[in-house]
Write an enzyme that holds these catalytic residues in place. Structure first.
Site, mmCIF file in Angstrom:
data_model
loop_
_atom_site.group_PDB
_atom_site.id
_atom_site.type_symbol
_atom_site.label_atom_id
_atom_site.label_comp_id
_atom_site.label_asym_id
_atom_site.label_seq_id
_atom_site.Cartn_x
_atom_site.Cartn_y
_atom_site.Cartn_z
ATOM 1 N N GLU A 264 -19.936 3.265 -0.884
ATOM 2 C CA GLU A 264 -19.166 2.724 -2.014
ATOM 3 C C GLU A 264 -19.858 2.968 -3.356
ATOM 4 O O GLU A 264 -19.183 3.119 -4.381
ATOM 5 C CB GLU A 264 -18.912 1.228 -1.816
ATOM 6 C CG GLU A 264 -17.973 0.916 -0.655
ATOM 7 C CD GLU A 264 -18.661 1.005 0.708
ATOM 8 O OE1 GLU A 264 -19.908 1.028 0.761
ATOM 9 O OE2 GLU A 264 -17.944 1.060 1.723
ATOM 10 N N PHE B 293 -16.200 -4.759 -1.358
ATOM 11 C CA PHE B 293 -17.131 -3.652 -1.604
ATOM 12 C C PHE B 293 -16.949 -3.077 -3.010
ATOM 13 O O PHE B 293 -17.922 -2.694 -3.664
ATOM 14 C CB PHE B 293 -16.940 -2.546 -0.561
ATOM 15 C CG PHE B 293 -17.036 -3.029 0.856
ATOM 16 C CD1 PHE B 293 -18.025 -3.923 1.232
ATOM 17 C CD2 PHE B 293 -16.130 -2.611 1.817
ATOM 18 C CE1 PHE B 293 -18.116 -4.394 2.539
ATOM 19 C CE2 PHE B 293 -16.218 -3.072 3.125
ATOM 20 C CZ PHE B 293 -17.209 -3.960 3.485
ATOM 21 N N ARG C 165 0.828 -1.211 0.000
ATOM 22 C CA ARG C 165 0.000 0.000 0.000
ATOM 23 C C ARG C 165 0.864 1.264 0.000
ATOM 24 O O ARG C 165 0.474 2.273 -0.564
ATOM 25 C CB ARG C 165 -0.972 0.001 1.172
ATOM 26 C CG ARG C 165 -0.316 0.032 2.542
ATOM 27 C CD ARG C 165 -1.393 0.136 3.612
ATOM 28 N NE ARG C 165 -0.802 0.058 4.941
ATOM 29 C CZ ARG C 165 -1.494 0.203 6.052
ATOM 30 N NH1 ARG C 165 -2.779 0.441 6.003
ATOM 31 N NH2 ARG C 165 -0.897 0.104 7.216
ATOM 32 N N ARG D 1 -2.431 -5.192 0.443
ATOM 33 C CA ARG D 1 -1.846 -4.064 1.170
ATOM 34 C C ARG D 1 -0.516 -4.410 1.830
ATOM 35 O O ARG D 1 0.349 -3.569 1.988
ATOM 36 C CB ARG D 1 -2.832 -3.588 2.246
ATOM 37 C CG ARG D 1 -4.049 -2.898 1.662
ATOM 38 C CD ARG D 1 -4.829 -2.218 2.751
ATOM 39 N NE ARG D 1 -5.612 -3.146 3.557
ATOM 40 C CZ ARG D 1 -5.811 -3.031 4.862
ATOM 41 N NH1 ARG D 1 -5.260 -2.043 5.538
ATOM 42 N NH2 ARG D 1 -6.561 -3.891 5.525
#
Lengths: 273, 318
Positions: free
Chosen positions: B57, B82, B9, B166
Site C-alpha cells: 500500500e 490500509f 463498486r 462496495r
C-alpha cells in the site's frame, strides 16, 4: 570519455562541492555528508548524461531525476544553479524562511526538481510511477533516481524493487549512494545491508557496482546498463565516502547533519581550489 | 423495489471505464484488491492502464503520485484501513505535499468491513485524512452521487480521498442531479405542516444517511420533524447549509460510520462553536472503541449506528 571531458566534469564536481559547502556554511548547519557523497554523480548526470534544458525545467522530453535521499538537496541545488536552472544567488537562501531551496527536495518550490522527497523510501517508489507513466506513453525519456544505503533499510525500497522489475521498467536507472554511514553510525553496525548488488540482481534488476567518485567509471556503468539491461531496471551501487571532498568531515561518522563554521568552510574550499 | 440495485463498486468501476474512454490520462492503481474493488472491467476496457502494485500500500500511494507527476490521473484503491493507516505518510507527502493529483479510494468504511473484523475496520480514516491540507474528502451516499463524484474527482486537479462502500445502496438522487465539492444536500425537509423542524441531522455515507431517513420516518409518525442533510463532502464541509438549517430548531446531530471524534462530528462541532450559535448538539458514531467482527447488521446494533439511536439522541436534546 575523452580526457578533456573528464577534466571538465571533475571541475564541475569541484564547483558543486564549493557551492554546497558555501551554502550550508552560510546557514551554519546542514546535511553535508550525504550531499558531498553524490557530487561526482551529479556532475556526470548534469554535465553529460541527462537530457535537460535549464530554460525549460518541465520540458516534456527531458530525462527525470528523483533524489530519493531528499536531504542531499543542497548538492543538487548547487548543480542546478551552476547549470542555470535558477539564479546562483538563491543558494545563499538555503533553508532560510521563505526560501525556494528547502532542506529536502520540493517539486513545487525549485525549478529542476522533479519530485518532492524527504520521507525515505518514497522517492524511488514515485520514480517507479513516473517510469511506468513514461512507459505507457512510449516516451524516450528516462528516469534516474538516487537512493541512500541507509535509506535501503526502508521496506518501501524493496517494494519498489519488485514493482520496477515486474513492470519491466527499462527506462529506470537507480543509483545507491553507498557511503556506508547512516545517522547512528556505520551501516554494518546499525542495520547490515548484506551484498546490495546481489540483492538488486536477485530482485530482477541489472545490477552493477562502480566507484562513486570516478565520473568516467560511473559513466561507463550507465553506458553498460543501456546495452545490457534489456528491458530490466538498472541499479548501480556506487561506493562512496560520506563527506567526500570536504576536508573537515570526510568519512566522519558524525557528518550526516552537522554544524559548520565559516572558518571550516574557508579551509575546506581552499583545500579544494 | 423492482429494480435490482447495482453494487456501488460496479458503479465506481463502470464510471471509470466511461471516463477512461474519453480521457487517456485516467489510470487505475490497485494493491492486490482489484477483485474486491471490482475494477476488472476497467482493466479489460483499457489494458495497460490498470496497474497492480501487489500487496504494497505504501508503494500504491507513491507510485500513484509518480504517475501523476507525468500527467496521469490515478485512481488508487485499497481497503480504507490500509489507504489511511498504512499509506498515510506516502499519501501525505508523495501525493498531497507534492501538490499532485492522486485520487485515493478507501473501501469498506467502518462497519462495512464486517467479516474482516476489527483489524480491517476503519473508524479513523476520516480523522486522519481531515488534517491533510487542501485534501477533498467525500463519501457518496448512493449510486448517483458516487458516479458524480468520480466524475468530479477526475475533472478537478488535486488529491481526493473517496470513501467507498462496495455493496449496493439505494438511489437517493435522480439521474442528472448536480453535485459540487463542499456542497451538502438537503435530503429530507423536516418542516412538517409548515412548522419548523424539531431537529436537524447531518449524516455521512450510505449507511448513516439511510438510518437518518428511517429516523425521520419514525419521528414523523410521532409528529416530530427531522431534517436530514446528506453531508457528502467532509472537506470542504458545507457548514453554511448545516448551520442555516440548525439555526431554525436549535437542535443538531451528526451521524457517521466512524469515530464520533475526528470526523464529521468534530468538523460540525467546530463549525458550530465558531459560528456563535447556541445549539443543542449530539454525535452518533463510534465512541472511542476499536472495531470487531460480525455482520454489518450486528455491528450497527453493537456500535449504535441505528435509526433508533438517532431517534433517542434527538429526543435527548431538550
Amino acid at each position: 570519455m575523452e580526457a578533456a571531458e573528464r577534466l571538465s566534469l571533475e571541475a564541475f564536481a569541484k564547483e558543486i562541492r564549493i557551492a554546497t559547502i558555501e551554502s550550508i556554511a552560510n546557514l551554519g548547519v546542514g546535511h553535508i555528508g550525504g550531499a558531498m557523497s553524490i557530487v561526482d554523480l551529479l556532475a556526470l548526470l548534469y554535465g553529460r548524461v541527462l537530457r535537460v534544458d535549464p530554460a525549460r525545467p518541465t520540458w516534456e522530453g527531458r530525462d527525470r531525476l528523483v533524489l530519493s535521499k531528499g536531504h542531499a538537496g543542497p548538492a543538487l541545488y548547487s548543480a542546478l544553479a551552476i547549470k542555470g536552472f535558477f539564479p546562483r544567488e538563491w543558494l545563499a537562501t538555503l533553508n532560510k524562511g521563505g526560501t525556494r531551496l528547502p532542506s529536502h527536495c520540493d517539486r513545487l518550490k525549485t525549478p529542476g526538481i522533479d519530485m518532492s522527497t524527504g520521507s525515505l523510501g518514497q522517492g524511488i517508489s514515485a520514480a517507479c510511477g513516473m517510469a511506468k507513466a513514461l512507459q505507457i506513453d512510449s516516451s524516450a525519456s528516462r528516469v534516474f533516481c538516487i537512493i541512500g544505503d541507509g535509506e535501503s533499510d526502508e521496506g518501501q525500497v524493496w517494494e519498489s524493487a519488485q514493482f520496477a522489475a515486474h513492470h519491466r521498467l527499462g527506462n529506470l536507472v537507480v543509483f545507491t549512494d553507498s557511503n556506508r554511514l547512516q545517522i547512528d553510525g556505520y551501516t554494518d553496525e546499525v542495520m547490515g545491508l548484506g551484498d546490495l548488488e546481489a540483492k538488486w540482481a536477485a530482485f530482477g534488476w541489472y545490477a552493477q557496482r562502480a566507484p562513486g567518485h570516478d565520473v568516467e567509471a560511473i559513466d561507463a556503468a550507465i553506458t553498460k546498463a543501456v546495452v545490457e539491461a534489456r528491458g530490466r531496471p538498472s541499479m548501480i551501487v556506487l561506493d562512496t565516502i560520506k563527506g567526500k571532498g570536504c576536508s573537515f568531515c570526510e568519512g566522519d561518522p558524525a557528518n550526516h547533519n552537522m554544524n559548520i563554521s565559516a572558518e571550516q568552510a574557508r579551509a575546506a574550499i581552499a583545500a579544494l581550489a | 423495489m423492482a429494480e435490482t440495485l447495482p453494487e456501488m463498486r460496479s458503479v465506481y468501476a463502470q464510471t471509470l471505464v466511461e471516463i477512461g474512454a474519453q480521457d487517456p490520462r485516467i489510470v487505475v492503481v490497485e494493491a492486490d484488491l482489484m477483485k474486491a474493488t471490482g475494477t476488472g472491467p476497467f482493466a479489460k476496457a483499457h489494458p495497460g492502464r490498470a496497474i497492480n502494485v501487489g500487496v504494497a500500500e505504501a508503494t500504491l500511494a507513491s507510485v500513484a503520485a509518480g504517475l501523476s507527476v507525468e500527467g496521469k490521473i490515478p485512481f488508487a484503491a485499497t481497503f480504507g484501513c490500509f489507504a489511511s493507516r498504512r499509506a498515510f505518510d506516502q499519501f501525505f507527502l508523495s501525493a498531497n505535499y507534492a501538490g499532485l493529483n492522486v485520487k485515493l479510494v478507501g473501501t469498506d468504511p467502518g462497519v462495512a468491513a464486517a467479516f474482516n473484523g476489527g483489524t480491517h475496520m476503519p473508524f479513523e480514516d476520516l480523522a486522519l485524512m481531515r488534517v491533510i491540507p487542501g485534501l477533498r474528502i467525500v463519501e457518496p451516499s448512493d449510486p448517483v452521487s458516487l458516479a458524480a463524484y468520480v466524475h468530479l474527482a477526475a475533472e478537478t486537479y488535486g488529491c481526493v480521498y473517496l470513501r467507498l462502500q462496495r455493496k449496493a445502496a439505494p438511489k437517493l438522487y435522480a439521474e442528472g442531479e448536480r453535485f459540487e465539492w463542499g456542497r451538502a444536500k438537503l435530503l429530507r425537509d423536516g418542516r412538517l405542516d409548515g412548522k419548523k423542524e424539531h431537529a436537524v441531522v447531518v449524516a455521512l455515507g450510505a449507511i448513516m444517511v439511510g438510518e437518518a431517513l428511517k429516523a425521520a420516518d419514525l419521528l414523523a409518525a410521532e409528529g416530530l420533524g427531522l431534517t436530514v442533510i446528506d453531508a457528502l463532502c467532509l472537506k470542504p464541509l458545507d457548514s453554511s447549509l448545516i448551520l442555516e438549517a440548525a439555526r431554525r430548531s436549535g437542535r443538531l446531530l451528526t451521524a457517521e460510520n466512524h469515530q464520533a471524534s475526528g470526523g464529521l462530528g468534530s468538523a460540525v462541532a467546530e463549525a458550530v462553536a465558531e459560528s456563535g450559535l447556541a445549539l443543542r448538539f449530539a454525535r452518533i458514531g463510534i465512541k472511542d472503541e476499536f472495531g470487531e467482527v460480525g455482520t454489518q447488521d450486528w455491528l450497527q446494533d453493537r456500535f449504535g449506528l441505528r435509526a433508533a439511536n438517532i431517534v433517542a439522541a434527538v429526543k435527548s436534546l431538550n
